[in-house]
Design a protein around this motif. Structure first.
Motif, mmCIF file in Angstrom:
data_model
loop_
_atom_site.group_PDB
_atom_site.id
_atom_site.type_symbol
_atom_site.label_atom_id
_atom_site.label_comp_id
_atom_site.label_asym_id
_atom_site.label_seq_id
_atom_site.Cartn_x
_atom_site.Cartn_y
_atom_site.Cartn_z
ATOM 1 N N ALA A 64 12.166 -20.939 -18.010
ATOM 2 C CA ALA A 64 11.376 -19.793 -17.553
ATOM 3 C C ALA A 64 12.291 -18.600 -17.306
ATOM 4 C CB ALA A 64 10.625 -20.139 -16.271
ATOM 5 N N MET A 72 11.041 -24.249 -17.218
ATOM 6 C CA MET A 72 9.636 -23.859 -17.291
ATOM 7 C C MET A 72 8.766 -24.947 -16.669
ATOM 8 S SD MET A 72 7.859 -21.294 -18.560
ATOM 9 C CE MET A 72 8.652 -20.647 -20.039
ATOM 10 N N ASN A 76 3.883 -21.651 -14.515
ATOM 11 C CA ASN A 76 4.471 -20.324 -14.708
ATOM 12 C C ASN A 76 3.460 -19.304 -15.222
ATOM 13 O OD1 ASN A 76 7.445 -21.978 -15.333
ATOM 14 N ND2 ASN A 76 7.404 -20.213 -13.986
ATOM 15 N N LYS A 221 6.359 -17.309 -9.534
ATOM 16 C CA LYS A 221 6.464 -18.195 -10.706
ATOM 17 C C LYS A 221 6.360 -17.450 -12.039
ATOM 18 C CE LYS A 221 4.795 -22.164 -8.085
ATOM 19 N NZ LYS A 221 3.808 -23.229 -7.955
ATOM 20 N N ARG A 222 6.794 -16.220 -12.046
ATOM 21 C CA ARG A 222 6.808 -15.430 -13.279
ATOM 22 C C ARG A 222 7.773 -16.050 -14.305
ATOM 23 N NH1 ARG A 222 6.761 -9.697 -14.301
ATOM 24 N NH2 ARG A 222 6.874 -9.167 -12.084
ATOM 25 N N ALA A 223 7.321 -16.180 -15.538
ATOM 26 C CA ALA A 223 8.217 -16.533 -16.642
ATOM 27 C C ALA A 223 8.760 -15.228 -17.212
ATOM 28 C CB ALA A 223 7.460 -17.300 -17.717
ATOM 29 N N THR A 253 -1.887 -17.894 -16.189
ATOM 30 C CA THR A 253 -1.314 -19.237 -16.330
ATOM 31 C C THR A 253 -2.258 -20.075 -17.196
ATOM 32 O OG1 THR A 253 -2.496 -20.129 -14.412
ATOM 33 C CG2 THR A 253 -0.350 -19.097 -13.989
#
Length: 358
Positions: A64, A72, A76, A221-223, A253
């Motif tokens: 991620a 990841m 995410n 939880k941003r990728a 998501t």
């Protein structure tokens, strides 16, 4: 009294069969995904497959965040690119349901000075049959890509460009049409596009991890998005999300996208009549049918009708497939525009569909 052991044996066999089936699903889908997302030290993706609301596959691959060496997870948050168009189309239909507009209204009813706005309808914008110039194909785009653009400024950017064809003459995928739709949503509702989507769709559907994209605010939880160069990976090109706007600026998501699909199925957002408008095929001026509704491509998987759409925005790619007859939903996200989930997602849908027909 001998029935009990027999019953237990049958139950054990049934559970073993279900477990074996799940493992077969998993192995098949794993091998499919690993062809494109097999390197654990590269940007990756997240995939979800469901049938009749039941999750049958949910996994993430790769990283991620490369710099922080973060793996990841299926939780995410990704930019979904043009899958945003589904939300814009449904927002328009929600306003129609409220009696605030009609899809057959001309654009000039809402944007008085729009060139040939009396001939271009909301329907033309929704179906990519308007003929207006796609701003992503304009050379001047680089000059505004990082500027904060109000919706009216975005519309002004392309509205005076020569049209590619007369309204209704042909189908040609067009981002500009969906930017105009976003501006109309703001004019009609009195809310910003971001607020309208958040309050009327995300909150109603319980999509608590979906957002209008931002590089400034903290997104749990941003990728992170990447490009691949000859010498390795680099962080995605920075753009102002006010440029793609209602044609490609949402984040979500895999789980929230399932909630979106279920909200549509349950008529939580639209009544049955309005929902039907999104998922029917329409015809050009010459009577020829084309395979796009409002915000979805209407195609098929091995002859079984489906609804599908992908997305691509700097650093990210997305793909979603829904097969109504079997209630199969498959969604795939990637955090590098070097890895496309499009064919993998369609092939996962094929696996789930075929297994149900045996």
């Amino acid at each position: 009294m001998q029935l009990k052991p027999i019953f237990l044996s049958l139950l054990f066999l049934l559970l073993s069969f279900q477990s074996a089936t799940a493992q077969t699903y998993e192995k098949k889908i794993d091998s499919l995904i690993l062809t494109g997302f097999g390197n654990t030290n590269e940007p990756g993706g997240a995939f979800l497959a469901t049938k009749k609301g039941k999750v049958i596959y949910r996994k993430a691959f790769g990283k991620a965040n490369l710099e922080l060496d973060v793996n990841m997870t299926p939780d995410n948050v990704f930019q979904i690119g043009s899958m945003t168009k589904q939300f814009t189309a449904v927002a328009i239909l929600m306003l129609e349901q409220q009696g605030k507009l009609n899809v057959n209204d001309p654009v000039s009813k809402y944007i008085k000075d729009y060139p040939s706005g009396d001939k271009i309808t909301i329907h033309h914008l929704l179906t990519h049959t308007s003929g207006i110039k796609d701003f992503t194909k304009m050379k001047a785009l680089s000059g505004i890509a990082q500027k904060e653009m109000k919706p009216e400024m975005m519309v002004d950017f392309f509205k005076n460009e020569p049209v590619d064809f007369a309204p209704g003459e042909k189908f040609e995928y067009n981002n500009s049409g969906y930017v105009v739709l976003g501006y109309i949503i703001e004019l009609v509702s009195g809310q910003t596009y971001e607020d309208f989507i958040k309050k009327n769709i995300f909150e109603k559907a319980g999509m608590s991890h979906s957002y209008y994209a931002t590089d400034r605010l903290l997104i749990p939880k941003r990728a992170y998005g990447y490009h691949q160069k000859e010498y390795g990976f680099v962080n995605k090109t920075v753009i102002s999300f006010s440029v793609p706007f209602s044609s490609g600026s949402l984040m979500s998501t895999v789980d929230d996208m399932l909630k979106w699909q279920q909200a549509l199925n349950q008529n939580m957002l639209l009544n049955a009549a309005e929902t039907k408008k999104a998922f029917q095929k329409y015809k050009l001026n010459n009577g020829e049918e084309f395979t796009y509704g409002y915000g979805w491509h209407l195609k098929d998987i091995n002859g079984t009708p489906d609804r599908e759409h992908g997305g691509s925005v700097f650093g990210f790619k997305s793909m979603g497939v829904y097969i109504p007859s079997e209630d199969i939903y498959v969604i795939g996200f990637s955090n590098c525009d070097c890895h496309s989930p499009t064919e993998i997602t369609r092939n996962i849908a094929k696996i789930v569909l075929q297994s149900g027909k045996k």
